[in-house]
Structure formats: C-alpha cells, structure tokens
Design an enzyme around this catalytic site. Structure first.
Site, PDB file in Angstrom:
ATOM      1  N   TYR A 185      43.375  41.808  46.007  1.00  0.00           N
ATOM      2  CA  TYR A 185      44.010  43.090  45.696  1.00  0.00           C
ATOM      3  C   TYR A 185      44.139  43.890  46.985  1.00  0.00           C
ATOM      4  O   TYR A 185      43.138  44.372  47.526  1.00  0.00           O
ATOM      5  CB  TYR A 185      43.177  43.840  44.660  1.00  0.00           C
ATOM      6  CG  TYR A 185      43.738  45.172  44.197  1.00  0.00           C
ATOM      7  CD1 TYR A 185      45.024  45.605  44.533  1.00  0.00           C
ATOM      8  CD2 TYR A 185      42.973  46.011  43.398  1.00  0.00           C
ATOM      9  CE1 TYR A 185      45.516  46.818  44.104  1.00  0.00           C
ATOM     10  CE2 TYR A 185      43.461  47.234  42.954  1.00  0.00           C
ATOM     11  CZ  TYR A 185      44.724  47.632  43.316  1.00  0.00           C
ATOM     12  OH  TYR A 185      45.210  48.835  42.889  1.00  0.00           O
TER      13      TYR A 185
ATOM     14  N   LYS B  79      47.826  40.633  44.824  1.00  0.00           N
ATOM     15  CA  LYS B  79      48.384  41.825  44.194  1.00  0.00           C
ATOM     16  C   LYS B  79      48.682  42.821  45.302  1.00  0.00           C
ATOM     17  O   LYS B  79      47.780  43.317  45.978  1.00  0.00           O
ATOM     18  CB  LYS B  79      47.400  42.436  43.186  1.00  0.00           C
ATOM     19  CG  LYS B  79      47.911  43.738  42.560  1.00  0.00           C
ATOM     20  CD  LYS B  79      46.838  44.429  41.727  1.00  0.00           C
ATOM     21  CE  LYS B  79      47.329  45.803  41.261  1.00  0.00           C
ATOM     22  NZ  LYS B  79      46.283  46.557  40.540  1.00  0.00           N
TER      23      LYS B  79
ATOM     24  N   VAL C 126      51.531  43.743  37.924  1.00  0.00           N
ATOM     25  CA  VAL C 126      50.301  44.349  37.418  1.00  0.00           C
ATOM     26  C   VAL C 126      50.551  45.844  37.331  1.00  0.00           C
ATOM     27  O   VAL C 126      50.749  46.506  38.341  1.00  0.00           O
ATOM     28  CB  VAL C 126      49.095  44.062  38.338  1.00  0.00           C
ATOM     29  CG1 VAL C 126      47.842  44.747  37.793  1.00  0.00           C
ATOM     30  CG2 VAL C 126      48.870  42.561  38.472  1.00  0.00           C
TER      31      VAL C 126
END
Length: 307
Positions: free
Chosen positions: A139, A167, A209
């Site tokens: 992330y 992400k 996401v």
C-alpha cells in the site's frame, strides 16, 4: 490473466468496522455492511484498512473482525486483510493469524508512526511477506504515511514471489505509467485514491480499492465495468457525478465522511472511535448535502447521463 491478477480485478471497497453505542465492535452490524456490499456486486473487500479503523482496534478485535468476515462472505468474494502495525514483529504475527483465519490476501502498510529508511521499509515488507503464503499487495500512500514506495524500494522486492500487487494512492497519476514501464506486469496495480480512480484504471490499474463505494456500490461497480467494456463516456459521466464525494477519500477526516455517507444511505452508522469524532456543524451538513444530492441524481442503470 493469472490467478493473482484475477484476485485484484474489479471493485474492492475498503469496508468499515461498525461500532455499537458503547463503541465496542459490533460484529453483526459489520457483517451486515459487508454482506450488503457483496450483494450489490463488489468483487472483494479490503478489511481493516484505514476505513476499517485498523489502528483503533485491539489485537483480538482485529482477529474477531476477520473471523466474522470470513463467516459472512468469505465464500463469495476475495477478502484482503490490512496489515497495519507498530512493529515488524506484530505485523508478522498478525499476517500469520490472518492466513490461519482464512482471508484471501494481505494489504501491507509500512509500520505505523515511525518513518523508515528504504532499507528498514524493505526489511519490514520482506519479513511480513515471508511469514505467509498469501499474496501480498503493498500500500503506497505517501501523503498519509510519510514514506514513498520508491523504485529503489521496489527494485529490492521483485524477487519476493508473493509480493504481487501495489495499491497506488499517489495522486500523481504518472506513477501508474512509470511503474508499468519499469516493471511490466510484475506488480498488478490497483487504483487506491478515489478521486483519481478513473485515471488509474485508464492507465492500467487492474481494479479499484475504494472508500466511497461503501455508500454507492452499484454505481462504483458500473463505473469499473464501463471501463473494462470500453464504454468510456459512460464511465466518465458516472465519475463526474460521483466526484464531489470521491474527493472525501483524500481528506484527513475521510473515515468520518465515509461512515456518515453510509449512514445517510442506510448502509451503516457513523460511530467512530476516539481520537476520531463524528462530523459536526457546517462540515457535517455539507457532507450530508453532497450525499443526498448524489442519491437524488444517481445515474440510471440503463440510461446514460447527459454530457
């Protein structure tokens, strides 16, 4: 498309953790939120990310949420557990427990509070990945966590077989192209910042996401489907309709905003744990007005929006 890439395809709302009036974790309400999202067609759920208030939960509460999620929807969609801990040892232990509980994958963040060097962050991420056989998504959110997952960092992780996805919440969308040019398809990319999600998808992100999907899941699913199917004008129109709310994903009070949006839409409650507090005053009324306007003007499933 390989199995790992299929895992990261579509819309993955960052599901909220619901609290009771005494601010204990309400597992039944949390399961209801998750089940409703899945019923509306999302492809997976991110559990205990920022919107899931990971760092506001006690260790056993986190594991209880994962168990409840697997029970509620684990057989229907992929479940990605956020790994957000203060130390590497805690992150390793949590990753092992999450795998044992039965989630599908992990989303691994830098260790909280401390800002690491490249070497420290690389060592942390390698240790967490080594603790599990699950696929791992890194992330990258430099604005929130004060550290960028740079090429120097990623170069030292390409040999870790289960680190498979990224992400990307860097607001500069050039990052999607730069990563693709450097690594090809080594890392599957997911758009991670709501108000640049369409740009990310058009530049090669496999999925999204999302925070505001928790309030408007059907429209989020439709937006991504339109991109996949080449209906770019439709995707653009949905994106423009959604944008006032999507901006809320990139503000410090994003969790309160998203939970309030869920409450307005009858999908959850706005309770958050201190130090967060529910929105109040003009800010609260502003967010409610935006949500209500979106609800009143939501795009038809069959009729394109006006240009």
């Amino acid at each position: 498309m390989n199995a790992s890439q299929a895992l990261w395809r579509g819309v993955y709302p960052a599901a909220t953790t619901q609290f009771a009036e005494d601010f204990s974790v309400d597992l039944d309400a949390t399961q209801q939120v998750q089940t409703a999202l899945v019923d509306d067609g999302v492809d997976g759920l991110v559990l205990l990310g920022t919107c899931g208030e990971n760092n506001s939960l006690e260790p056993e509460e986190k594991r209880a949420v994962l168990r409840a999620s697997v029970e509620a929807v684990g057989g229907r969609v992929s479940l990605v557990a956020g790994v957000s801990e203060l130390t590497t040892a805690r992150a390793v232990e949590y990753a092992r427990d999450a795998e044992a509980i039965g989630v599908s994958a992990l989303m691994v963040l830098p260790a909280m509070v401390y800002v690491p060097t490249v070497e420290e962050l690389r060592t942390h991420l390698r240790a967490v990945a080594a603790a599990t056989t699950l696929p791992v998504m890194l992330y990258n959110n430099p604005a929130a966590y004060r550290v960028n997952m740079s090429f120097e960092l990623l170069d030292g992780l390409v040999d870790v077989p289960n680190i498979v996805a990224l992400k990307e919440s860097e607001p500069d969308t050039r990052r999607f192209t730069d990563v693709a040019n450097r690594y090809g398809d080594r890392f599957t990319m997911m758009a991670g910042l709501d108000d640049v999600a369409l740009e990310g998808l058009l530049l090669g992100a496999s999925g999204w996401v999302s925070g505001l999907t928790s309030a408007f899941p059907a429209e989020s699913v439709r937006l991504v489907a339109a991109v996949y199917e080449g209906r770019i004008e439709e995707a653009r129109d949905i994106y423009r309709w959604f944008m006032p709310l999507l901006h809320l994903d990139s503000v410090p009070d994003l969790v309160q905003c998203i939970k309030l949006a869920e409450q307005v839409m009858g999908r959850g409650n706005e309770r958050v744990r201190m130090p967060r507090m529910p929105l109040s005053g003009a800010r609260r009324q502003q967010v409610i007005a935006w949500v209500e306007h979106c609800a009143e003007t939501r795009p038809s499933a069959h009729v394109p929006l006006a240009a």
